[in-house]
Scaffold this motif. Structure first.
Motif, PDB file in Angstrom:
ATOM      1  N   GLN A   1       2.767  -2.211  -7.764  1.00 48.86           N
ATOM      2  CA  GLN A   1       1.724  -2.332  -6.752  1.00 48.86           C
ATOM      3  C   GLN A   1       0.706  -3.412  -7.143  1.00 48.86           C
ATOM      4  N   PHE A   2       0.284  -3.421  -8.417  1.00 50.41           N
ATOM      5  CA  PHE A   2      -0.657  -4.439  -8.882  1.00 50.41           C
ATOM      6  C   PHE A   2      -0.068  -5.832  -8.679  1.00 50.41           C
TER       7      PHE A   2
ATOM      8  N   VAL B   1       0.825  -1.218   0.000  1.00 51.92           N
ATOM      9  CA  VAL B   1       0.000   0.000   0.000  1.00 51.92           C
ATOM     10  C   VAL B   1       0.853   1.259   0.000  1.00 51.92           C
ATOM     11  N   ARG B   2       2.167   1.094   0.111  1.00 53.35           N
ATOM     12  CA  ARG B   2       3.071   2.241   0.151  1.00 53.35           C
ATOM     13  C   ARG B   2       3.902   2.406  -1.118  1.00 53.35           C
ATOM     14  N   VAL B   3       3.712   1.513  -2.080  1.00 53.22           N
ATOM     15  CA  VAL B   3       4.448   1.575  -3.345  1.00 53.22           C
ATOM     16  C   VAL B   3       3.706   2.517  -4.288  1.00 53.22           C
ATOM     17  N   SER B   4       4.443   3.409  -4.936  1.00 55.49           N
ATOM     18  CA  SER B   4       3.795   4.374  -5.826  1.00 55.49           C
ATOM     19  C   SER B   4       3.711   3.897  -7.276  1.00 55.49           C
ATOM     20  N   ASP B   5       4.568   2.976  -7.682  1.00 53.83           N
ATOM     21  CA  ASP B   5       4.547   2.455  -9.047  1.00 53.83           C
ATOM     22  C   ASP B   5       3.347   1.526  -9.214  1.00 53.83           C
TER      23      ASP B   5
END
Length: 192
Positions: A43-44, A35-39
């Motif tokens: 993230q998916f 939930v903290r990954v921006s990519d």
């Protein structure tokens, strides 16, 4: 020794304990990270891995419960006091419930999301959605429930680990050893 004895866990129970426990703790770390990954692509992918391992925990926990019902737990060591027995049994009940409730609430998050993104378990099979209400409010409820229950489970698991280490290093009994190897724990106290 595959089955439990009166004083020690068998190999099957030991493998279930460590495999499920390690995956479950890894899931908490993965859930925190994803939930903290921006990519978005990463993230998916992390979400799909998290959901896949969640279904693995759920399936293995069902098998473990069947094994437990057919192969009762070894007796508590005689030197355990009543407070230790109650605390140990309460922690085990909470952890067992968590192994089912946390993955099921995660499944509910995916099923209630208006995005309706399919769950590809290990890129092999699509898991069907639960027949529940689809809305932002429902997704928020299930997501909060899933997160809080996972963190509560982590706290109980930490207490469980600390209690096992306390028994091994301070009390010098066989509580931890009987979950490491079927033949490592003998009745009575450790001699070291």
């Amino acid at each position: 020794m595959l089955r439990n004895s009166r004083d020690s866990f068998g190999l099957v129970s030991i493998l279930f304990h460590w495999v499920i426990g390690l995956i479950f703790l890894g899931q908490i770390a993965l859930g925190y990270l994803m939930v903290r990954v921006s990519d978005f692509t990463l993230q998916f992918s992390l979400y799909q891995w998290h959901k896949s391992f969640g279904f693995l925990v759920l399936g293995l926990s069902a098998l473990r419960l069947l094994w437990k019902l057919a192969n009762p737990r070894p007796r508590d060591p005689e030197h355990m006091n009543s407070l230790e027995r109650v605390a140990a049994h309460a922690a085990h009940v909470i952890l067992y419930l968590s192994l089912f409730i946390v993955p099921l609430t995660g499944w509910a998050v995916a099923s209630s999301s208006p995005l309706q993104i399919p769950t590809f378990m290990f890129n092999l099979v699509v898991i069907p959605q639960l027949p529940i209400t689809i809305s932002d409010a429902a997704e928020a409820f299930w997501a909060a429930s899933h997160a809080w229950l996972a963190y509560l489970s982590a706290v109980v698991a930490a207490g469980h680990i600390l209690a096992a280490l306390h028994h091994h290093f301070w009390k010098r009994d066989t509580i931890l050893m009987r979950m490491l190897s079927p033949s490592a724990a003998k009745t009575g106290r450790n001699v070291n």
